[in-house]
Write a protein that holds these residues in place. Structure first.
Motif, PDB file in Angstrom:
ATOM      1  N   TYR A  56      40.843  45.424  55.564  1.00 61.20           N
ATOM      2  CA  TYR A  56      40.585  46.421  54.530  1.00 61.20           C
ATOM      3  C   TYR A  56      41.832  47.275  54.381  1.00 61.20           C
ATOM      4  CZ  TYR A  56      38.500  50.653  52.432  1.00 61.20           C
ATOM      5  OH  TYR A  56      38.220  51.730  51.637  1.00 61.20           O
ATOM      6  N   LEU A  57      42.442  47.234  53.204  1.00 56.89           N
ATOM      7  CA  LEU A  57      43.679  47.964  52.945  1.00 56.89           C
ATOM      8  C   LEU A  57      43.388  49.072  51.947  1.00 56.89           C
ATOM      9  CD1 LEU A  57      46.728  48.045  53.583  1.00 56.89           C
ATOM     10  CD2 LEU A  57      47.072  46.577  51.585  1.00 56.89           C
ATOM     11  N   CYS A  58      43.629  50.319  52.367  1.00 55.56           N
ATOM     12  CA  CYS A  58      43.305  51.466  51.535  1.00 55.56           C
ATOM     13  C   CYS A  58      44.571  52.245  51.215  1.00 55.56           C
ATOM     14  CB  CYS A  58      42.310  52.371  52.265  1.00 55.56           C
ATOM     15  SG  CYS A  58      41.563  53.627  51.197  1.00 55.56           S
ATOM     16  N   PRO A  59      44.768  52.612  49.959  1.00 52.13           N
ATOM     17  CA  PRO A  59      45.967  53.363  49.594  1.00 52.13           C
ATOM     18  C   PRO A  59      45.973  54.767  50.193  1.00 52.13           C
ATOM     19  CG  PRO A  59      44.859  52.455  47.659  1.00 52.13           C
ATOM     20  CD  PRO A  59      43.920  52.326  48.810  1.00 52.13           C
ATOM     21  N   GLU A  60      47.115  55.371  50.149  1.00 46.99           N
ATOM     22  CA  GLU A  60      47.266  56.740  50.600  1.00 46.99           C
ATOM     23  C   GLU A  60      46.586  57.677  49.615  1.00 46.99           C
ATOM     24  OE1 GLU A  60      50.999  59.526  52.110  1.00 46.99           O
ATOM     25  OE2 GLU A  60      51.299  58.090  50.477  1.00 46.99           O
ATOM     26  N   GLY A  61      45.926  58.714  50.131  1.00 54.14           N
ATOM     27  CA  GLY A  61      45.303  59.697  49.270  1.00 54.14           C
ATOM     28  C   GLY A  61      43.810  59.795  49.498  1.00 54.14           C
ATOM     29  N   PRO A  62      43.145  60.750  48.818  1.00 56.72           N
ATOM     30  CA  PRO A  62      41.726  61.011  49.081  1.00 56.72           C
ATOM     31  C   PRO A  62      40.761  60.108  48.318  1.00 56.72           C
ATOM     32  CG  PRO A  62      42.583  62.610  47.519  1.00 56.72           C
ATOM     33  CD  PRO A  62      43.742  61.738  47.905  1.00 56.72           C
ATOM     34  N   GLY A  63      41.202  59.473  47.253  1.00 53.65           N
ATOM     35  CA  GLY A  63      40.283  58.683  46.437  1.00 53.65           C
ATOM     36  C   GLY A  63      39.476  59.595  45.515  1.00 53.65           C
ATOM     37  N   PRO A  64      38.389  59.110  44.898  1.00 48.46           N
ATOM     38  CA  PRO A  64      37.859  57.747  45.081  1.00 48.46           C
ATOM     39  C   PRO A  64      38.726  56.707  44.372  1.00 48.46           C
ATOM     40  CG  PRO A  64      36.586  58.901  43.413  1.00 48.46           C
ATOM     41  CD  PRO A  64      37.553  59.905  43.966  1.00 48.46           C
ATOM     42  N   PHE A  65      38.912  55.563  45.070  1.00 45.71           N
ATOM     43  CA  PHE A  65      39.776  54.508  44.583  1.00 45.71           C
ATOM     44  C   PHE A  65      38.969  53.391  43.930  1.00 45.71           C
ATOM     45  CE2 PHE A  65      41.868  56.177  48.452  1.00 45.71           C
ATOM     46  CZ  PHE A  65      43.050  56.653  47.888  1.00 45.71           C
ATOM     47  N   PRO A  66      39.537  52.742  42.935  1.00 49.66           N
ATOM     48  CA  PRO A  66      38.989  51.441  42.544  1.00 49.66           C
ATOM     49  C   PRO A  66      39.305  50.443  43.652  1.00 49.66           C
ATOM     50  CG  PRO A  66      41.053  51.820  41.409  1.00 49.66           C
ATOM     51  CD  PRO A  66      40.761  53.083  42.189  1.00 49.66           C
ATOM     52  N   ALA A  67      38.656  49.302  43.624  1.00 48.81           N
ATOM     53  CA  ALA A  67      38.853  48.331  44.706  1.00 48.81           C
ATOM     54  C   ALA A  67      38.735  46.911  44.198  1.00 48.81           C
ATOM     55  CB  ALA A  67      37.836  48.575  45.825  1.00 48.81           C
ATOM     56  N   VAL A  68      39.264  46.008  44.997  1.00 48.62           N
ATOM     57  CA  VAL A  68      39.165  44.573  44.745  1.00 48.62           C
ATOM     58  C   VAL A  68      38.587  43.906  45.977  1.00 48.62           C
ATOM     59  CG1 VAL A  68      40.534  42.451  44.573  1.00 48.62           C
ATOM     60  CG2 VAL A  68      40.980  44.351  43.008  1.00 48.62           C
ATOM     61  N   LEU A  69      37.537  43.116  45.785  1.00 46.71           N
ATOM     62  CA  LEU A  69      37.098  42.206  46.840  1.00 46.71           C
ATOM     63  C   LEU A  69      37.923  40.937  46.652  1.00 46.71           C
ATOM     64  CD1 LEU A  69      35.293  41.534  49.210  1.00 46.71           C
ATOM     65  CD2 LEU A  69      33.600  40.659  47.595  1.00 46.71           C
ATOM     66  N   TYR A  70      38.865  40.735  47.556  1.00 45.43           N
ATOM     67  CA  TYR A  70      39.786  39.620  47.437  1.00 45.43           C
ATOM     68  C   TYR A  70      39.207  38.422  48.185  1.00 45.43           C
ATOM     69  CZ  TYR A  70      44.060  36.890  47.445  1.00 45.43           C
ATOM     70  OH  TYR A  70      44.968  35.888  47.259  1.00 45.43           O
ATOM     71  N   CYS A  71      39.143  37.291  47.507  1.00 43.05           N
ATOM     72  CA  CYS A  71      38.571  36.068  48.073  1.00 43.05           C
ATOM     73  C   CYS A  71      39.717  35.118  48.430  1.00 43.05           C
ATOM     74  CB  CYS A  71      37.640  35.403  47.060  1.00 43.05           C
ATOM     75  SG  CYS A  71      36.383  36.514  46.375  1.00 43.05           S
ATOM     76  N   TRP A 152      29.265  46.417  51.332  1.00 44.45           N
ATOM     77  CA  TRP A 152      29.935  47.251  52.347  1.00 44.45           C
ATOM     78  C   TRP A 152      31.039  48.072  51.685  1.00 44.45           C
ATOM     79  CZ3 TRP A 152      34.897  47.907  54.073  1.00 44.45           C
ATOM     80  CH2 TRP A 152      35.072  48.575  55.294  1.00 44.45           C
ATOM     81  N   LEU A 153      31.824  47.415  50.838  1.00 48.89           N
ATOM     82  CA  LEU A 153      32.927  48.088  50.157  1.00 48.89           C
ATOM     83  C   LEU A 153      32.396  49.160  49.210  1.00 48.89           C
ATOM     84  CD1 LEU A 153      36.007  48.105  49.677  1.00 48.89           C
ATOM     85  CD2 LEU A 153      35.670  46.279  48.000  1.00 48.89           C
ATOM     86  N   ALA A 154      31.340  48.844  48.473  1.00 49.74           N
ATOM     87  CA  ALA A 154      30.788  49.790  47.509  1.00 49.74           C
ATOM     88  C   ALA A 154      30.214  51.032  48.185  1.00 49.74           C
ATOM     89  CB  ALA A 154      29.704  49.103  46.676  1.00 49.74           C
ATOM     90  N   ALA A 155      29.829  50.917  49.453  1.00 51.49           N
ATOM     91  CA  ALA A 155      29.246  52.053  50.171  1.00 51.49           C
ATOM     92  C   ALA A 155      30.292  52.970  50.793  1.00 51.49           C
ATOM     93  CB  ALA A 155      28.302  51.540  51.268  1.00 51.49           C
ATOM     94  N   ARG A 156      31.571  52.577  50.768  1.00 48.16           N
ATOM     95  CA  ARG A 156      32.615  53.409  51.356  1.00 48.16           C
ATOM     96  C   ARG A 156      32.765  54.702  50.559  1.00 48.16           C
ATOM     97  NH1 ARG A 156      34.021  52.554  56.272  1.00 48.16           N
ATOM     98  NH2 ARG A 156      35.975  53.643  55.811  1.00 48.16           N
ATOM     99  N   PRO A 157      32.841  55.862  51.236  1.00 48.76           N
ATOM    100  CA  PRO A 157      32.921  57.131  50.501  1.00 48.76           C
ATOM    101  C   PRO A 157      34.194  57.297  49.691  1.00 48.76           C
ATOM    102  CG  PRO A 157      33.251  57.469  52.866  1.00 48.76           C
ATOM    103  CD  PRO A 157      32.781  56.060  52.691  1.00 48.76           C
ATOM    104  N   GLU A 158      35.270  56.596  50.096  1.00 49.73           N
ATOM    105  CA  GLU A 158      36.538  56.720  49.372  1.00 49.73           C
ATOM    106  C   GLU A 158      36.660  55.732  48.216  1.00 49.73           C
ATOM    107  OE1 GLU A 158      37.310  53.754  52.708  1.00 49.73           O
ATOM    108  OE2 GLU A 158      36.127  55.585  52.401  1.00 49.73           O
ATOM    109  N   ILE A 159      35.624  54.916  47.997  1.00 48.56           N
ATOM    110  CA  ILE A 159      35.649  53.892  46.941  1.00 48.56           C
ATOM    111  C   ILE A 159      34.703  54.276  45.814  1.00 48.56           C
ATOM    112  CG2 ILE A 159      35.143  51.474  46.412  1.00 48.56           C
ATOM    113  CD1 ILE A 159      37.687  51.916  48.082  1.00 48.56           C
ATOM    114  N   ASP A 160      35.147  54.077  44.593  1.00 46.43           N
ATOM    115  CA  ASP A 160      34.294  54.235  43.424  1.00 46.43           C
ATOM    116  C   ASP A 160      33.550  52.920  43.207  1.00 46.43           C
ATOM    117  OD1 ASP A 160      33.113  54.508  40.935  1.00 46.43           O
ATOM    118  OD2 ASP A 160      34.873  55.385  39.969  1.00 46.43           O
ATOM    119  N   ALA A 161      32.274  52.898  43.545  1.00 43.27           N
ATOM    120  CA  ALA A 161      31.489  51.657  43.510  1.00 43.27           C
ATOM    121  C   ALA A 161      31.361  51.079  42.110  1.00 43.27           C
ATOM    122  CB  ALA A 161      30.103  51.909  44.093  1.00 43.27           C
ATOM    123  N   ARG A 162      31.637  51.870  41.076  1.00 41.92           N
ATOM    124  CA  ARG A 162      31.541  51.380  39.707  1.00 41.92           C
ATOM    125  C   ARG A 162      32.794  50.629  39.286  1.00 41.92           C
ATOM    126  NH1 ARG A 162      30.882  57.087  37.131  1.00 41.92           N
ATOM    127  NH2 ARG A 162      32.615  57.295  38.617  1.00 41.92           N
TER     128      ARG A 162
END
Length: 301
Positions: A56-71, A152-162
């Motif tokens: 799981y690679l998270c950028p620097e900063g508070p978020g909320p971040f968009p995310a990619v589930l990489y396959c 799991w990713l969508a439930a992270r507080p620093e991630i924007d699940a939308r």
């Protein structure tokens, strides 16, 4: 083919999971290290009875971040798995994880059996055969685990699940659009070097270039890959293809693309296609630029 459109519920049934997957993943362990300005966490997730390593690679900063589930891809590199996120592979221009983080996008990749830290569960053919005897499929197991990883990713507080997209090349590309078809919460998907109908591939014998993981008994009686990808509509979808790729010959990609375009007839701006006329089974710099532009646009706040 049977009458009526292919549905998400029917797809899960064909995958051997008629009730759908268990969408929960719990963290067993997680250790975080700095990777430049970003935070890289090496995870061990509990998904059903499996212990699934991931990155799981998270950028620097508070978020909320968009995310990619990489396959991750296949390529018979059973040693690579989730490490593809930060190490890449020869078919990629460069690893996607750092490129996404640089643009403020978090990413998660998990090892699918029998790759990476799960090689002891293999070999692939033995896994696929055993699951078929049990009325299940390796493809279904992989997609169920990716679905749990998405939640799991969508439930992270620093991630924007939308704002979570699915992305992958080759096997990973197949998983990306199948997951988006099955999971309506996936906001967008981008897939590279894989999109083609299977029936024409079988007719030419080219289907045997795919691994056993991809066998879904009964699918062709009800639809094909173009029909699966059509379930993503009207959410944004990017298809990248090398015209010289033996996995995506014209006779197999054109009918799939025709049905996909039909699914986006009312929202044509949400379907993007990049075909490189001189490229085989690999990402090009132009494909990379298209993917990053697509994600930046469709994952924007």
């Amino acid at each position: 083919m049977t009458e009526g459109p292919l549905t998400r519920g029917r797809l899960w049934h064909l995958l051997g999971l008629p009730g759908g997957p268990t969408r929960t993943a719990g963290t067993i362990t997680g250790t975080t290290e700095a990777q430049g300005p970003n935070a890289l966490t090496r995870l061990l997730l509990r998904i059903g009875a499996a212990e699934v390593p991931g990155l799981y690679l998270c950028p620097e900063g508070p978020g909320p971040f968009p995310a990619v589930l990489y396959c991750h891809a296949h390529g018979n590199r059973f040693d690579r798995g989730a490490e593809e996120l930060i190490l890449g592979r020869p078919a990629l221009v460069s690893p996607y994880g750092p490129a996404l983080a640089e643009r403020g996008i978090a990413s998660l990749c998990i090892d699918l059996a029998p790759f990476g830290g799960r090689q002891a569960e293999g070999p692939e053919a033995a896994l696929a055969k055993a699951l078929h005897w049990q009325g299940r499929t390796l493809m279904g197991q992989m997609l169920a685990e990716l679905s749990a990883a998405f939640y799991w990713l969508a439930a992270r507080p620093e991630i924007d699940a939308r704002r979570i997209a699915a992305l992958g090349l080759s096997m990973g590309g197949t998983h990306a659009y199948w997951l988006a078809a099955l999971e309506p919460r996936v906001a967008a998907c981008a897939h590279l070097c894989v999109f083609a109908d299977l029936a024409p591939l079988i007719a030419s014998g080219a289907h045997d270039l795919h691994g056993p993981y991809m066998t879904v008994p009964g699918l062709l009686a009800e639809g094909d890959m173009g029909d699966v990808a059509a379930l993503v509509a009207p959410r944004p979808q990017l298809v990248c293809i090398g015209a010289a790729d033996p996995l995506t010959p014209e006779t197999a990609r054109d009918p799939a693309l025709a049905r996909l375009r039909a699914a986006y007839a009312d929202t044509p701006d949400r379907l993007a296609l990049h075909v490189d006329p001189d490229t085989g089974h690999r990402e090009t710099p132009a494909m990379r630029a298209a993917v990053l532009a697509f994600l930046a646009y469709h994952l924007a706040p």
